[in-house]
Design a protein around this motif. Structure first.
Motif, short mmCIF file in Angstrom:
data_model
loop_
_atom_site.label_atom_id
_atom_site.label_comp_id
_atom_site.label_asym_id
_atom_site.label_seq_id
_atom_site.Cartn_x
_atom_site.Cartn_y
_atom_site.Cartn_z
N LYS B 104 -9.29 -3.64 120.10
CA LYS B 104 -10.42 -3.14 121.02
C LYS B 104 -10.71 -4.28 121.95
N ASP B 105 -10.17 -5.45 121.90
CA ASP B 105 -10.21 -6.64 122.68
C ASP B 105 -11.53 -7.12 122.73
N ALA B 106 -12.16 -7.26 121.50
CA ALA B 106 -13.56 -7.79 121.36
C ALA B 106 -13.48 -9.11 120.42
N ALA B 107 -14.15 -10.04 120.56
CA ALA B 107 -14.24 -11.20 120.04
C ALA B 107 -15.52 -12.07 119.69
N MET B 108 -15.87 -12.89 118.84
CA MET B 108 -16.97 -13.71 119.02
C MET B 108 -16.76 -15.16 118.79
N VAL B 109 -17.39 -15.95 119.58
CA VAL B 109 -17.14 -17.48 119.48
C VAL B 109 -18.53 -18.05 119.17
N GLN B 110 -18.70 -19.01 118.42
CA GLN B 110 -19.99 -19.70 118.34
C GLN B 110 -19.80 -21.33 118.62
N ILE B 111 -20.95 -21.67 119.45
CA ILE B 111 -21.07 -22.86 119.97
C ILE B 111 -21.40 -23.97 118.90
N LEU B 112 -20.72 -24.95 118.50
CA LEU B 112 -21.11 -25.70 117.09
C LEU B 112 -22.20 -26.52 117.52
N ASP B 113 -21.98 -27.13 118.62
CA ASP B 113 -23.25 -28.32 118.88
C ASP B 113 -24.39 -27.52 118.81
N LYS B 114 -25.44 -28.28 118.14
CA LYS B 114 -26.82 -27.63 117.91
C LYS B 114 -27.56 -27.70 119.17
N GLY B 115 -28.45 -26.79 119.58
CA GLY B 115 -29.26 -26.59 120.66
C GLY B 115 -29.71 -25.25 120.91
N THR B 116 -30.49 -24.99 122.08
CA THR B 116 -31.27 -24.11 121.98
C THR B 116 -30.54 -23.53 123.43
N GLY B 218 -15.94 -13.77 110.85
CA GLY B 218 -14.87 -14.27 111.04
C GLY B 218 -13.57 -13.54 110.62
N GLU B 219 -13.70 -12.08 110.60
CA GLU B 219 -12.79 -11.40 110.19
C GLU B 219 -11.84 -11.03 111.24
N PHE B 220 -10.40 -10.73 110.83
CA PHE B 220 -9.46 -10.32 111.82
C PHE B 220 -9.36 -8.79 111.74
N ILE B 221 -9.92 -8.06 112.68
CA ILE B 221 -10.05 -6.44 112.37
C ILE B 221 -9.08 -5.98 113.50
N GLY B 222 -8.50 -4.80 112.87
CA GLY B 222 -7.68 -4.00 113.67
C GLY B 222 -6.26 -4.57 113.70
N GLU B 223 -5.19 -3.79 114.48
CA GLU B 223 -3.82 -4.31 114.73
C GLU B 223 -3.71 -4.56 116.21
N GLY B 224 -3.06 -5.39 116.86
CA GLY B 224 -2.68 -5.59 118.17
C GLY B 224 -3.41 -4.37 119.19
N PRO B 225 -3.24 -4.46 120.39
CA PRO B 225 -2.43 -5.36 121.20
C PRO B 225 -2.84 -6.67 121.61
N TYR B 226 -4.23 -6.89 121.47
CA TYR B 226 -4.90 -8.04 122.10
C TYR B 226 -4.98 -9.34 121.49
N ALA B 227 -4.44 -9.12 120.06
CA ALA B 227 -4.53 -10.70 119.37
C ALA B 227 -3.51 -10.21 118.25
#
Lengths: 333, 318
Positions: B104-116, B218-227
């Motif tokens: 589905k070409d969806a993903a999440m990223v987490q900023i690791l540096d603490k902040g608002t 952090g799961e890898f969901i689904g099969e291709g084609p976007y990753a």
């Protein structure tokens, strides 16, 4: 910046399953007739105050009408090499188009047609428009009717540095211990200044140059469009020349990257502008040169480059007014 | 009762009336669209970030105060991968990819540096309809501080399965960037384009909402084609070792242009730890590698000429 942008994959066919699919009729899309009907007042301004420039029957660009007696500003690089240039304003086609003056830095040319009673654009007092502000420009045209396309101001106004930097526009003799010119490129300021085969470059702006590295070093911080003073030796005599620097991208075609490949017909000259405003109106290289209007129908700029699929540039009205004044005052060639 | 509740929720998600017109009819309608964009743009812009992963640069959008970012799977490329997030003002922040939905070409990223961090609301009510006015933001062609991210206006012109199509023109570098409605709510993430400039595809927010927990975990969901799904045990270092009596493994050979060589590991280096595990036998290293895949990050603690050194690099593909 050393990162490369990530490409979007291109979908060629759009055959999606019909089940549950909803599609908006093309008339109601942003470039559709029903939406553009809301821009009729601005379209009327384009009808009277923009010029369609033609090479035979082929549309090659647009122009901004700046006087009732037929002075028109256009994009120089799209017009320069056209022999049988004609211009249509409103419904009249003018076969005799004279080139009066040119500004290589902004890539703008001043044209003159034999006309009277034209309606020049009304310049807006500022180009400082918030992002999201509607702007209107020329789209494709019929013989008698101008069409409008609309978009918004989409980024900060800024300088677009010359792609590849400033270039002198000469090829030097290889393996030579002196800076001897082999040839000057046809479209360069070096060629305009009369630089030719056999000339030896001695100094630039008072600094002696002997090696190609020194020449590169001297040009590194210069801007395309600026002028340098050069002393050369020709047939034993020292001659001083004023040479305009070209944008590297003007002389040598940039290598196409993947973003270029998905951008249709973008403008070959799309960098080396002191300041531009950016908008998102769909266009191609062949609709550049016309006015950019606000909702009041006032001219906030002149479309100068389709940079790529998502970015279009216009000369801001402040600089445009000044440019028009300078070009009109220039001795006619 | 149900009808009343529906009315209530519609009020909460008030749509701009201009969206219900088949086309703007007057200058007033045009100004309504313009004013909406101008009103919500500063926050939308502040939350739109550039994401750099390996040599690639895409876009993403912050959706929580603590720096959760939504982007495209083809920008993230894999789960749990090191990334850099660049804010509008040029601030560079450490980040890592969380989960992704490969089909589905969806993903999440987490900023690791603490902040608002500045963030936008997402359209949880799925209130977007065909013909709605929308705008896209993105770092078209890569991050450019002088220019900022680029805003483009258009309409939602097609809804088909897990795809929104708009006529907001996108280009490389916009990937993973946000599509907003006129109230400034996030409704889609940029995914792909057609040959024609008017054809631009976005992943509807519903696809993120449906996979939210898996993405966060952090799961890898689904099969291709976007990753591409990582295959365990297909990564390689490109070095040979022998165990030595006083602990650690001595490097006896480093493969030409191997990941190990490119990271600077040399013949004679003594490998003390791999990913925090003390190395005593060669089998231990093989055991760790069996559970990793090409592209995964490894960290070695080594001893060279008596000095301790830490070297981090990504496994190559076998």
């Amino acid at each position: 910046m050393n990162a490369n942008w990530i490409s979007l994959s291109i979908i060629y066919g759009l055959a999606l399953p019909a089940l549950g699919q909803q599609s908006l009729d093309s008339a109601y899309r942003t470039t559709g007739t029903a939406v553009l009907a809301a821009f009729e007042p601005q379209r009327k301004v384009l009808q009277s105050s923009s010029a369609v420039l033609l090479d035979g029957r082929k549309e090659i660009g647009y122009g901004v009408v700046i006087s009732s007696e037929g002075l028109i500003l256009a994009k120089a690089s799209e017009v320069d090499l056209v022999v049988g240039l004609s211009a249509t304003v409103d419904q009249t086609t003018y076969r005799d188009v004279k080139v009066l003056a040119e500004d290589p830095l902004w890539d703008v040319v001043l044209l003159k047609i034999e006309a009277s009673g034209l309606v020049p654009v009304v310049f807006a007092s500022t180009s400082d428009l918030a992002q999201g502000t509607w702007v209107v420009a020329n789209g494709a045209t019929t013989r008698t009717t101008r069409r409008a396309l609309a978009g918004i101001i989409s980024a900060k106004s800024r300088e677009i540095p010359a792609s590849g930097g400033a270039a002198l526009g000469v090829t030097l003799k290889p393996n030579s211990k002196i800076l001897e010119v082999l040839e000057a490129h046809e479209k360069s300021g070096a060629s305009d200044a009369g630089l030719k085969n056999g000339d030896v470059i001695l100094s630039i702006d008072g600094k002696a140059v002997r090696k190609i590295e020194e020449l590169g070093e001297l040009l590194r911080d210069r801007k395309a469009g600026s002028t340098i003073q050069m002393i050369i030796r020709r047939e034993g005599k020292e001659i001083s020349l004023d040479v305009r620097l070209s944008a590297y991208g003007e002389l040598f075609t940039d290598q196409m990257n993947r973003n270029d490949q998905m951008s249709g017909e973008y403008s070959p000259r799309r960098s080396g502008f002191p300041r531009v405003i950016q908008h998102d109106i769909l266009g191609s290289r062949h609709v550049q040169g016309g006015p950019l209007l606000d909702l009041d129908g006032r001219c906030v700029g002149m479309n100068i480059a389709r940079a790529n699929r998502a970015e279009s540039f216009a000369i801001p009205v402040e600089e445009l007014k000044q440019l028009a004044e300078t070009l009109v005052k220039q001795p006619q060639n | 009762m149900i009808a009343l509740l529906l009315c209530g929720s519609m009020r909460l998600n008030a749509r701009e009336a201009v969206n219900d017109l088949t086309a703007p009819e007057s200058r007033k309608d045009l100004e309504t669209i313009q004013k909406s964009v101008e009103r919500v743009l500063p926050q939308a812009r502040a939350a739109t970030v550039c994401i750099e992963i390996d040599e690639g640069s895409g876009t993403g959008v912050i959706v929580s105060e603590d720096g959760l970012v939504l982007t495209a799977a083809h920008v993230a490329t894999r789960v749990n991968k090191k990334a850099t997030v660049i804010l509008e003002d040029g601030t560079r922040l450490k980040a890592k990819t969380l989960g992704l939905v490969a089909d589905k070409d969806a993903a999440m990223v987490q900023i690791l540096d603490k902040g608002t961090y500045p963030f936008v609301e997402i359209d949880r009510a799925e209130s977007t309809r065909l013909g709605d006015w929308v705008f896209s933001l993105g770092h078209a062609g890569g991050f450019d501080k002088e220019r900022g991210s680029v805003v483009r206006l258009g309409r939602l012109v097609r809804i088909a399965g897990a795809t929104f199509q708009s006529d907001c023109m996108l280009i490389g570098g916009d990937s993973g960037g946000p599509l907003f409605d006129l109230s400034g709510k996030l409704v889609g993430i940029h995914s792909r384009v057609g040959q024609q400039a008017q054809v631009n595809m976005h992943v509807p927010l519903a696809e993120f909402i449906a996979n939210w927990d898996g993405l966060i975990n952090g799961e890898f969901i689904g099969e291709g084609p976007y990753a591409e799904k990582p295959e365990k045990g297909n990564g390689y270092l490109g070095l040979a070792t022998n165990s030595i009596s006083d602990g650690g493994l001595i490097v006896t050979k480093v493969g030409l242009k191997s990941p190990a060589e490119l990271a600077g590991i040399k013949d004679g280096d003594i490998l003390l730890k791999l990913n925090e595990v003390h190395l005593e036998k060669r089998e231990q290293m093989q055991e760790i590698l069996k559970n990793l895949s090409a592209g995964d990050e490894v960290t070695f603690e080594i001893k060279r000429a008596g000095k301790l050194k830490t070297i981090t690099f990504n496994l190559g593909e076998r």
